[in-house]
Design an enzyme around this catalytic site. Sequence first.
Site, PDB file in Angstrom:
ATOM      1  N   TYR A   1      12.718   2.537  10.130  1.00  0.00           N
ATOM      2  CA  TYR A   1      12.025   2.634  11.411  1.00  0.00           C
ATOM      3  C   TYR A   1      12.159   1.299  12.144  1.00  0.00           C
ATOM      4  O   TYR A   1      12.036   0.226  11.534  1.00  0.00           O
ATOM      5  CB  TYR A   1      10.560   2.978  11.170  1.00  0.00           C
ATOM      6  CG  TYR A   1       9.675   2.781  12.372  1.00  0.00           C
ATOM      7  CD1 TYR A   1       9.943   3.431  13.577  1.00  0.00           C
ATOM      8  CD2 TYR A   1       8.577   1.932  12.314  1.00  0.00           C
ATOM      9  CE1 TYR A   1       9.135   3.236  14.688  1.00  0.00           C
ATOM     10  CE2 TYR A   1       7.764   1.743  13.416  1.00  0.00           C
ATOM     11  CZ  TYR A   1       8.047   2.388  14.600  1.00  0.00           C
ATOM     12  OH  TYR A   1       7.250   2.186  15.695  1.00  0.00           O
TER      13      TYR A   1
ATOM     14  N   ASP B   1       7.646   4.058   1.906  1.00  0.00           N
ATOM     15  CA  ASP B   1       7.092   4.596   3.146  1.00  0.00           C
ATOM     16  C   ASP B   1       7.207   6.118   3.067  1.00  0.00           C
ATOM     17  O   ASP B   1       8.306   6.678   3.074  1.00  0.00           O
ATOM     18  CB  ASP B   1       7.869   4.057   4.354  1.00  0.00           C
ATOM     19  CG  ASP B   1       7.233   4.439   5.680  1.00  0.00           C
ATOM     20  OD1 ASP B   1       6.630   5.530   5.765  1.00  0.00           O
ATOM     21  OD2 ASP B   1       7.339   3.663   6.652  1.00  0.00           O
TER      22      ASP B   1
ATOM     23  N   ARG C   1     -15.731  -4.554   9.250  1.00  0.00           N
ATOM     24  CA  ARG C   1     -14.375  -5.053   8.972  1.00  0.00           C
ATOM     25  C   ARG C   1     -14.069  -4.940   7.482  1.00  0.00           C
ATOM     26  O   ARG C   1     -12.944  -4.684   7.086  1.00  0.00           O
ATOM     27  CB  ARG C   1     -14.228  -6.510   9.446  1.00  0.00           C
ATOM     28  CG  ARG C   1     -12.908  -7.135   9.020  1.00  0.00           C
ATOM     29  CD  ARG C   1     -12.514  -8.367   9.809  1.00  0.00           C
ATOM     30  NE  ARG C   1     -13.606  -9.238  10.153  1.00  0.00           N
ATOM     31  CZ  ARG C   1     -14.154 -10.153   9.362  1.00  0.00           C
ATOM     32  NH1 ARG C   1     -13.724 -10.280   8.110  1.00  0.00           N
ATOM     33  NH2 ARG C   1     -15.131 -10.931   9.790  1.00  0.00           N
TER      34      ARG C   1
END
Length: 379
Positions: free
Chosen positions: A98, A170, A46
């Site tokens: 988006y 983005d 992780r």
Amino acid sequence: MDFNTLCIHGNSEKYDTTGAVSVPIFQSATFAHPAVGESTGYDYSRQQNPTREHLEKIMVKLEGGFDALAFSTGMAAIGAVMELFSPGDHIIASDDLYGGSHRLFHQISMKNGISFDFVNTSDISMIESHIQPNTKGVFIETPTNPMMQVTDIKAVAELTKRHNLILIVDNTFLTPYFQKPIKLGADIVVHSGTKYLGGHNDTLAGFVVVNDEKISDRLRFIYKTTGACLSPFDSWLMIRGIKTLPIRMDKQQENAMKLANWLGDQQKVKTVYYIGLPTHPGYEISQRQGSGFGAMISFEVDSEKTVRDILEKVSLIQYAESLGGVETLITYPMLQTHGDIPKAEREAKGINECLLRLSVGIESAQDLIDDLARVIKGE
């Protein structure tokens, strides 16, 4: 080192002694300690895994950042970035986003006490006029999804630096092959790696690339705490996909240009939104801040019947969500990617019953044109 070479050899670090050309998939959740207080550098996947680390180091080179973090999805990446902000903070974001980002900001981030103003970020004065004393960041897509608006990243970066704001870009549609926001002044770049970086419609992934050590440290803490890390096998798939990123995107862009020009000549097509067309309002900015135009096209047709004919009768082009893969996909934003946005709001942006979005793949451009012509022209 040239970008094409970086995609293949961007991380020369060796993780085993076998001479394997492909980086190994370290499919291990945990790693043994050599002794008390000692570590191999890997403790628990992780936090970090050698396969994922290999991928992240490649992404750092490609985007020209300080650090990169690989997430389980693009939305997990954006969700982690939102954890940099606190209740009471204000963010200015592109008003054409988006649908997943729109949903996150409206349903999760606002619930957590963060406020937003959504503006047309291609108009710098609109961003500046919405800056408040509690504004902490600006989030832009460029080009936007699905209306292909283009924002001048360098101009926004100059504005955000004057006001001590974090600029988040983005870069999913163009990737670092065609656009490098960090070099233009962005602080954070996010990607849905599911799209062009992976390139084969076979895995989900997300990336955050940062240009600041303090932001990196904060995100690494958020990353290991919330746990939305990319698995070793999916990391390997992304490494494999990135190796062919330049040749895929070159072909996709070539095809997109041909399709955009062809669509513009069709009687049933009212408007074509492709940033590679000289008639696009963001064409000059795109030329200035990038090295290519990508392969995303949105277009509006004359009727909802034409939309349904296209979606139901094309055979080579596939009616599916997502984008950026080698297969050409067509999407109906109002029902799919932007289905959660209220009708009045999405229609005000131009996302109506007649708008389609095309992610152009690497097939023969003529075959793709023939597939559309058979429906649009009744051939």
